[in-house]
Design a protein around this motif. Structure first.
Motif, short mmCIF file in Angstrom:
data_model
loop_
_atom_site.label_atom_id
_atom_site.label_comp_id
_atom_site.label_asym_id
_atom_site.label_seq_id
_atom_site.Cartn_x
_atom_site.Cartn_y
_atom_site.Cartn_z
N ARG A 106 -12.66 -0.71 -6.42
CA ARG A 106 -11.97 -1.99 -6.51
C ARG A 106 -11.77 -2.43 -7.96
NH1 ARG A 106 -15.16 -5.18 -1.64
NH2 ARG A 106 -13.71 -4.63 0.07
N THR A 110 0.81 -1.22 0.00
CA THR A 110 0.00 0.00 0.00
C THR A 110 0.84 1.27 0.00
OG1 THR A 110 -0.18 0.16 2.41
CG2 THR A 110 -1.80 -1.22 1.27
N ARG A 121 -3.54 -8.72 -5.09
CA ARG A 121 -4.67 -8.97 -4.19
C ARG A 121 -5.33 -7.65 -3.83
NH1 ARG A 121 -2.99 -7.55 0.90
NH2 ARG A 121 -0.76 -7.49 1.25
N LEU A 122 -6.54 -7.73 -3.32
CA LEU A 122 -7.25 -6.56 -2.86
C LEU A 122 -7.45 -6.54 -1.35
CD1 LEU A 122 -9.91 -6.00 -5.66
CD2 LEU A 122 -7.91 -4.62 -5.14
N ASP A 123 -6.90 -7.50 -0.65
CA ASP A 123 -6.92 -7.46 0.82
C ASP A 123 -5.60 -6.85 1.27
OD1 ASP A 123 -7.12 -7.77 3.51
OD2 ASP A 123 -6.89 -9.96 3.50
N TRP A 124 -5.63 -5.54 1.52
CA TRP A 124 -4.38 -4.81 1.79
C TRP A 124 -4.02 -4.79 3.26
CZ3 TRP A 124 -2.29 -4.26 -2.68
CH2 TRP A 124 -3.08 -4.07 -3.81
N LEU A 150 -17.00 1.88 -3.17
CA LEU A 150 -15.95 0.89 -2.94
C LEU A 150 -15.92 -0.14 -4.06
CD1 LEU A 150 -13.71 -0.26 -1.16
CD2 LEU A 150 -15.48 -1.51 0.11
N GLN A 151 -17.08 -0.58 -4.51
CA GLN A 151 -17.14 -1.56 -5.59
C GLN A 151 -16.52 -1.00 -6.86
OE1 GLN A 151 -21.34 -2.37 -5.69
NE2 GLN A 151 -21.22 -4.03 -4.18
N VAL A 207 -8.84 -0.29 -9.32
CA VAL A 207 -7.55 -0.70 -8.77
C VAL A 207 -7.14 -2.06 -9.31
CG1 VAL A 207 -6.32 -1.29 -6.64
CG2 VAL A 207 -7.80 0.73 -6.71
N ARG A 208 -8.10 -2.96 -9.45
CA ARG A 208 -7.80 -4.29 -10.00
C ARG A 208 -7.27 -4.17 -11.44
NH1 ARG A 208 -12.34 -6.43 -9.05
NH2 ARG A 208 -11.85 -7.42 -7.06
N PHE A 241 -12.02 4.03 -0.72
CA PHE A 241 -11.19 2.85 -0.91
C PHE A 241 -10.11 2.75 0.18
CE2 PHE A 241 -7.38 0.82 -2.68
CZ PHE A 241 -7.90 -0.42 -3.03
N ASP A 296 -10.56 -0.34 2.52
CA ASP A 296 -9.73 -1.50 2.17
C ASP A 296 -8.31 -1.42 2.70
OD1 ASP A 296 -11.77 -2.79 0.98
OD2 ASP A 296 -10.88 -2.92 -1.02
#
Length: 335
Positions: free
Chosen positions: A187, A135, A198-201, A183-184, A190-191, A155, A159
């Protein structure tokens, strides 16, 4: 509605300082949060100097709003709320500034004002400070800047900081449904910018560079100091992404074309430049500080800092920043 919570030591000390009107005591209580708030502002703004200014603005706003704090939320949460809104106000004004662009090759769109973040200014405890390597890396910072400001804030607080939707909504004066929708969308963006990431930061990350990264930095510095253009070429991937800020534009070039471009552009004069290099890190990434001694000069002077992303033992991305006149990098101006 904010839940009532037991008053912690941090909050009690803050309330006592606020009620006393003692600015020095107030500063002492809030100062321990400075570094993590500064990282938060940097993620919002992509610029170290602006993040410093907005962190100070956060403390000024906190002092002026001190009577509104009742201890119903954690002091840390309250300060993050102020910092986030200070950054949003700043972003509303920043359009008037002359941009320093960082262009992404896939779209040509610009990310403004990108600066590196000195690791020495990061909070000491990564678990407490919610600083994970992913991050703070330049690729993440650039990707997040492509989000509209309020979506960016959603975000980051959801996240990266891991706040629940209700807290994010309260902070940003949005509905929970608006936060969820923002947020959706964030994401997805960012993806797209960080394919395969990954998106779990929020999972723990290490500060340590890999042996591969350390080895590449050593080889990169050695090639510079020896004016070894062939050795430098061998370190670069053929799909190298290269940018030298504050010049405009990112290039995706072959290794040989990159080096030849540096020669033609005057960055290297074959066999004649006198370089010294210092290994360092910024944004928790491997980097090399490059010092150049001009003919007749007794000292090597800080010229640039090269931030590297290493993939399979070679340099996949090289971002160069003008390092002269930036004491906050923590690098000696001369060698």
């Amino acid at each position: 509605m904010t839940d009532v919570r037991p008053l912690g030591d941090d909050e009690a000390a803050f309330l006592a300082a606020a009620r006393s009107g003692d600015a020095a005591r107030f500063a002492l209580v809030t100062e321990r949060h400075r570094r993590e708030l500064q990282v938060h502002c940097y993620r919002m703004l992509a610029n170290y100097e602006d993040a410093q200014d907005l962190t100070q603005e956060t403390f000024l706003r906190a002092w002026s709003k001190r009577e509104s704090f009742r201890g119903h939320a954690a002091l840390r949460t309250w300060l993050y709320r102020i910092a986030t809104n200070a950054c949003l106000d700043f972003l509303d004004r920043r359009n008037d500034r002359t941009p320093v662009p960082f262009e992404l090759p896939e779209t040509g769109s610009e990310v403004l004002y990108l600066q590196p973040y000195p690791d020495r200014m990061l909070p000491q405890d990564p678990q407490e400070s919610v600083v994970a390597r992913e991050t703070i890396e330049l690729a993440f910072i650039v990707a997040v800047q492509h989000l509209p400001p309020r979506q960016r804030a959603v975000f980051i607080v959801r996240d990266v900081l891991g706040w629940p939707a209700s807290k994010a909504a309260d902070t940003l004066e949005l509905t929970v449904a608006s936060v969820t929708s923002a947020l959706q969308r964030a994401r997805v963006t960012v993806r797209e910018r960080l394919p395969g990431r990954r998106l779990d930061w929020r999972s723990p990350a290490t500060y340590e560079l890999s042996d591969d990264e350390r080895g590449v930095v050593r080889s990169y510095m050695r090639a510079h100091e020896r004016n070894d253009l062939e050795g430098l070429t061998a370190l670069l991937r053929d799909d190298l992404r290269f940018v030298m800020l504050p010049e405009r534009g990112t290039s995706v070039v072959t290794a040989r074309d990159a080096v030849e471009g540096w020669v033609c552009g005057g960055l290297f004069r074959r066999g004649h430049d006198d370089w010294r290099c210092v290994a360092t890190t910024v944004n928790l990434m491997p980097a090399a500080a490059l010092y150049l001694r001009a003919p007749g000069d007794a000292e090597y002077r800080l010229f640039t800092i090269a931030v590297l992303r290493v993939v399979d033992g070679r340099i996949a991305e090289l971002t160069g920043f003008d390092a002269a006149g930036k004491p906050w990098l923590g690098l000696p101006p001369t060698l």
